[in-house]
Design a protein around this motif. Structure first.
Motif, PDB file in Angstrom:
ATOM      1  N   UNK A   1       0.864  -1.183   0.000  1.00  0.00           N
ATOM      2  CA  UNK A   1       0.000   0.000   0.000  1.00  0.00           C
ATOM      3  C   UNK A   1       0.902   1.234   0.000  1.00  0.00           C
ATOM      4  N   UNK A   2       1.349   1.697  -1.155  1.00  0.00           N
ATOM      5  CA  UNK A   2       2.291   2.812  -1.232  1.00  0.00           C
ATOM      6  C   UNK A   2       1.729   4.075  -0.569  1.00  0.00           C
ATOM      7  N   UNK A   3       2.524   4.747   0.243  1.00  0.00           N
ATOM      8  CA  UNK A   3       2.071   5.985   0.890  1.00  0.00           C
ATOM      9  C   UNK A   3       1.658   7.053  -0.125  1.00  0.00           C
ATOM     10  N   UNK A   4       2.420   7.142  -1.223  1.00  0.00           N
ATOM     11  CA  UNK A   4       2.127   8.071  -2.308  1.00  0.00           C
ATOM     12  C   UNK A   4       1.918   7.240  -3.569  1.00  0.00           C
ATOM     13  N   UNK A   5       0.874   7.487  -4.350  1.00  0.00           N
ATOM     14  CA  UNK A   5       0.609   6.673  -5.546  1.00  0.00           C
ATOM     15  C   UNK A   5       1.829   6.574  -6.470  1.00  0.00           C
ATOM     16  N   UNK A   6       2.086   5.367  -6.974  1.00  0.00           N
ATOM     17  CA  UNK A   6       3.245   5.108  -7.839  1.00  0.00           C
ATOM     18  C   UNK A   6       2.807   4.316  -9.062  1.00  0.00           C
ATOM     19  N   UNK A   7       3.726   4.195 -10.013  1.00  0.00           N
ATOM     20  CA  UNK A   7       3.471   3.432 -11.227  1.00  0.00           C
ATOM     21  C   UNK A   7       4.234   2.114 -11.174  1.00  0.00           C
ATOM     22  N   UNK A   8       3.578   1.064 -10.736  1.00  0.00           N
ATOM     23  CA  UNK A   8       4.176  -0.262 -10.773  1.00  0.00           C
ATOM     24  C   UNK A   8       4.879  -0.680  -9.501  1.00  0.00           C
ATOM     25  N   UNK A   9       5.236  -1.963  -9.456  1.00  0.00           N
ATOM     26  CA  UNK A   9       5.827  -2.566  -8.261  1.00  0.00           C
ATOM     27  C   UNK A   9       7.230  -2.056  -7.972  1.00  0.00           C
ATOM     28  N   UNK A  10       8.003  -1.772  -9.030  1.00  0.00           N
ATOM     29  CA  UNK A  10       9.377  -1.310  -8.817  1.00  0.00           C
ATOM     30  C   UNK A  10       9.382   0.028  -8.081  1.00  0.00           C
ATOM     31  N   UNK A  11       8.546   0.959  -8.530  1.00  0.00           N
ATOM     32  CA  UNK A  11       8.451   2.247  -7.842  1.00  0.00           C
ATOM     33  C   UNK A  11       7.912   2.088  -6.422  1.00  0.00           C
ATOM     34  N   UNK A  12       7.013   1.127  -6.245  1.00  0.00           N
ATOM     35  CA  UNK A  12       6.469   0.874  -4.902  1.00  0.00           C
ATOM     36  C   UNK A  12       7.571   0.385  -3.968  1.00  0.00           C
ATOM     37  N   UNK A  13       8.452  -0.481  -4.477  1.00  0.00           N
ATOM     38  CA  UNK A  13       9.563  -0.999  -3.665  1.00  0.00           C
ATOM     39  C   UNK A  13      10.524   0.125  -3.279  1.00  0.00           C
ATOM     40  N   UNK A  14      10.825   0.998  -4.240  1.00  0.00           N
ATOM     41  CA  UNK A  14      11.724   2.118  -3.957  1.00  0.00           C
ATOM     42  C   UNK A  14      11.133   3.027  -2.888  1.00  0.00           C
ATOM     43  N   UNK A  15       9.867   3.356  -3.039  1.00  0.00           N
ATOM     44  CA  UNK A  15       9.225   4.241  -2.074  1.00  0.00           C
ATOM     45  C   UNK A  15       9.147   3.586  -0.692  1.00  0.00           C
ATOM     46  N   UNK A  16       8.935   2.282  -0.677  1.00  0.00           N
ATOM     47  CA  UNK A  16       8.840   1.573   0.606  1.00  0.00           C
ATOM     48  C   UNK A  16      10.105   1.779   1.431  1.00  0.00           C
ATOM     49  N   UNK A  17      11.262   1.708   0.780  1.00  0.00           N
ATOM     50  CA  UNK A  17      12.505   1.851   1.527  1.00  0.00           C
ATOM     51  C   UNK A  17      12.836   3.310   1.826  1.00  0.00           C
ATOM     52  N   UNK A  18      12.392   4.218   0.989  1.00  0.00           N
ATOM     53  CA  UNK A  18      12.619   5.628   1.304  1.00  0.00           C
ATOM     54  C   UNK A  18      11.952   5.995   2.624  1.00  0.00           C
ATOM     55  N   UNK A  19      10.712   5.567   2.799  1.00  0.00           N
ATOM     56  CA  UNK A  19       9.998   5.918   4.027  1.00  0.00           C
ATOM     57  C   UNK A  19      10.475   5.088   5.215  1.00  0.00           C
ATOM     58  N   UNK A  20      10.803   3.819   4.978  1.00  0.00           N
ATOM     59  CA  UNK A  20      11.330   2.997   6.070  1.00  0.00           C
ATOM     60  C   UNK A  20      12.632   3.568   6.586  1.00  0.00           C
ATOM     61  N   UNK A  21      13.512   3.967   5.673  1.00  0.00           N
ATOM     62  CA  UNK A  21      14.790   4.552   6.084  1.00  0.00           C
ATOM     63  C   UNK A  21      14.574   5.891   6.792  1.00  0.00           C
ATOM     64  N   UNK A  22      13.567   6.651   6.377  1.00  0.00           N
ATOM     65  CA  UNK A  22      13.246   7.886   7.085  1.00  0.00           C
ATOM     66  C   UNK A  22      12.934   7.598   8.545  1.00  0.00           C
TER      67      UNK A  22
END
Length: 527
Positions: free
Chosen positions: A121-142
């Motif tokens: 469930x991406x915090x911010x809407x994304x295009x596809x699973x790859x972008x979702x994975x990238x965003x997941x770690x950006x916020x987790x690392x935050x």
């Protein structure tokens, strides 16, 4: 300050009595009312989220900016404890203790759960699973990066400086000495110390509650034991007794030994997962995830969801910042207690940078192992986690070789972190409620260890996760204000310390020059 002279118990009554009464009343109400209490707490939590979430974001960012400036400023050379002070613990023991106290259970509980939930469930809407994975770690690392460790680092630095350099008691009131002088020993000091005790206990109870839920999931996975509140209470009771035994052994033996054991087990566990999991994928992910975090840290750190219609940030970032703030007096006092003899630059580097890098590696190894399964459609980790977040780690492990062995190690690690958090917390609360004594009698330590376990149990009975989160929010808000005022007070104190050091250097140089001149005159006379 009137204190008991009893060798078994030692109380600073203006802090101990109100703190103990508030906690005991809360425990009683939570146990008597039980589950219906959760609805009331849920309303309070949502109100805090909506109205003052921005304030937590502001506070955490302010502390990070000041920590960076201090580390690389002229104050960085100031040594905690004075010019001749030396460290009480080796670097390994120091890192082990500050890391075990800081985030142990959080890493285990959310190591898989957070990245996989943000991926699903991406915090911010994304295009596809790859972008979702990238965003997941950006916020987790935050949530586990520089921001929370800066909160810990700043309050720990303040405690260490005022305790070891200004020779003040190791309590929260001492942080305001440059602003209030001797008035810190009055009603203001009693109030801030009491708030710190309450914040510590609620932060600890939340962490212990999470640990109990995850151990229950692990035991269910391995042995089919029901993950019920009753069994979680049994687990909390047993580990509280273990923590009490550790407390009796003291800081140099029980706490230090357990902390070093924690970090060794954690490193072995992580390396095993790195080898058993998709190794090359994990190493690639580690580098790319750090790059994404560094590129987006300002945007992520100041994100307030103002233009979005979701409530995602309330349940994640705002809760995290509140959790770290509520947890900070405990972690800060504990880190300060073990950090004498280190310069401010060394201290902030050790407390902020190194744990951040380790956290990033941990989340990459476990989180990317789960996302790798999802990307390749080998398992539905997110589906299982959506039903019960505490099962995340074990749902991931069962898809890799030696899952049972790894699950046993995970449970042992949770228990070890649980015990370390509890005994460290008891020591810290003990420092505050005995007026800042570094070696208070063992009786009060035991009392607070038992209170911590009882509070965690009452919160589970009174509504579980939502109740845990709400109590953290309630404890964190007043303490966030205290942290900001503390930062100003610390800067004022450091400026005075630097002026003292400069005066010392001038006087020393003057003495050296005088001695050299006298020797020169004597030599001339001899000739």
């Amino acid at each position: 300050m009137k204190k008991s002279q009893n060798k078994i118990l030692d109380f600073h009554y203006p802090v101990f009595i109100p703190a103990a009464l508030i906690i005991l009343i809360f425990v009683s109400v939570a146990i008597i009312l039980g589950e219906p209490l959760s609805d009331f707490f849920l309303e309070i939590r949502n109100l805090i989220y909506d109205k003052i979430g921005w304030f937590f974001v502001f506070t955490v960012n302010t502390l990070l900016v000041v920590a960076i400036l201090l580390a690389f400023s002229k104050f960085g050379k100031i040594k905690l404890g004075g010019r001749s002070a030396s460290p009480d613990f080796s670097n390994f023991a120091w890192y082990s203790m500050l890391f075990s106290a800081g985030m142990g259970i959080g890493l285990i509980f959310y190591g898989v759960a957070e990245p996989i939930q943000h991926f699903a469930v991406p915090p911010i809407p994304v295009n596809g699973e790859v972008d979702a994975a990238k965003q997941a770690f950006k916020f987790t690392f935050l949530h586990y990066g520089l921001h929370p460790w800066a909160v810990y680092g700043m309050i720990a630095l303040a405690f260490a400086f005022f305790t070891f350099n200004r020779k003040l008691p190791l309590t929260v009131r001492s942080l305001f000495a440059p602003l209030l002088g001797k008035r810190i020993n009055g009603i203001f000091g009693h109030v801030v110390d009491t708030l710190a005790v309450i914040a510590c206990l609620f932060g600890l109870a939340t962490t212990l509650g999470f640990g109990a839920q995850q151990v229950g999931s692990g035991l269910h996975f391995l042995f089919g034991i029901e993950n019920s509140v009753r069994n979680q209470i049994i687990f909390i009771s047993i580990t509280t007794l273990l923590a009490t035994a550790s407390i009796v052994s003291g800081l140099d033996k029980g706490v230090k030994m357990l902390s070093e054991l924690n970090i060794k087990i954690a490193v072995v566990f992580m390396l095993l997962m790195l080898i058993i999991g998709p190794t090359v994928f994990l190493l690639d992910s580690f580098l790319e995830n750090i790059g994404l975090y560094v590129q987006n840290i300002i945007e992520l750190g100041t994100y307030t969801e103002v233009y979005a219609e979701t409530k995602w940030q309330n349940n994640w970032t705002i809760f995290y910042w509140a959790w770290w703030i509520a947890w900070s007096p405990f972690v800060g006092i504990f880190i300060a207690r073990i950090s004498k003899g280190r310069t401010i630059r060394e201290f902030l580097t050790g407390v902020v940078i190194l744990p951040t890098v380790f956290s990033f590696l941990w989340f990459t190894v476990f989180g990317s192992s789960a996302i790798h399964l999802e990307l390749n459609h080998l398992a539905d980790i997110s589906g299982a986690v959506s039903k019960d977040i505490s099962t995340a780690l074990f749902e991931m492990l069962k898809n890799y070789p030696f899952s049972s062995i790894l699950s046993v190690i995970a449970i042992l690690l949770i228990i070890s972190f649980f015990v370390t958090s509890s005994d460290s917390g008891s020591l810290v609360v003990d420092f505050i409620t005995t007026g800042g004594k570094l070696d208070a009698p063992v009786g009060t330590r035991i009392f607070w260890a038992l209170i911590e376990g009882l509070l965690a149990i009452s919160l589970l009975i009174g509504g579980g996760l939502s109740t845990l989160q709400t109590t953290v929010m309630l404890a964190a808000f007043p303490f966030a204000i205290i942290l900001l005022v503390m930062t100003f007070s610390l800067l004022k104190g450091l400026r005075r310390e630097r002026l003292r050091n400069l005066r010392y250097k001038v006087k020393r140089n003057a003495r050296v020059q005088t001695t050299q001149i006298e020797r020169f005159i004597e030599d001339q006379e001899d000739e």
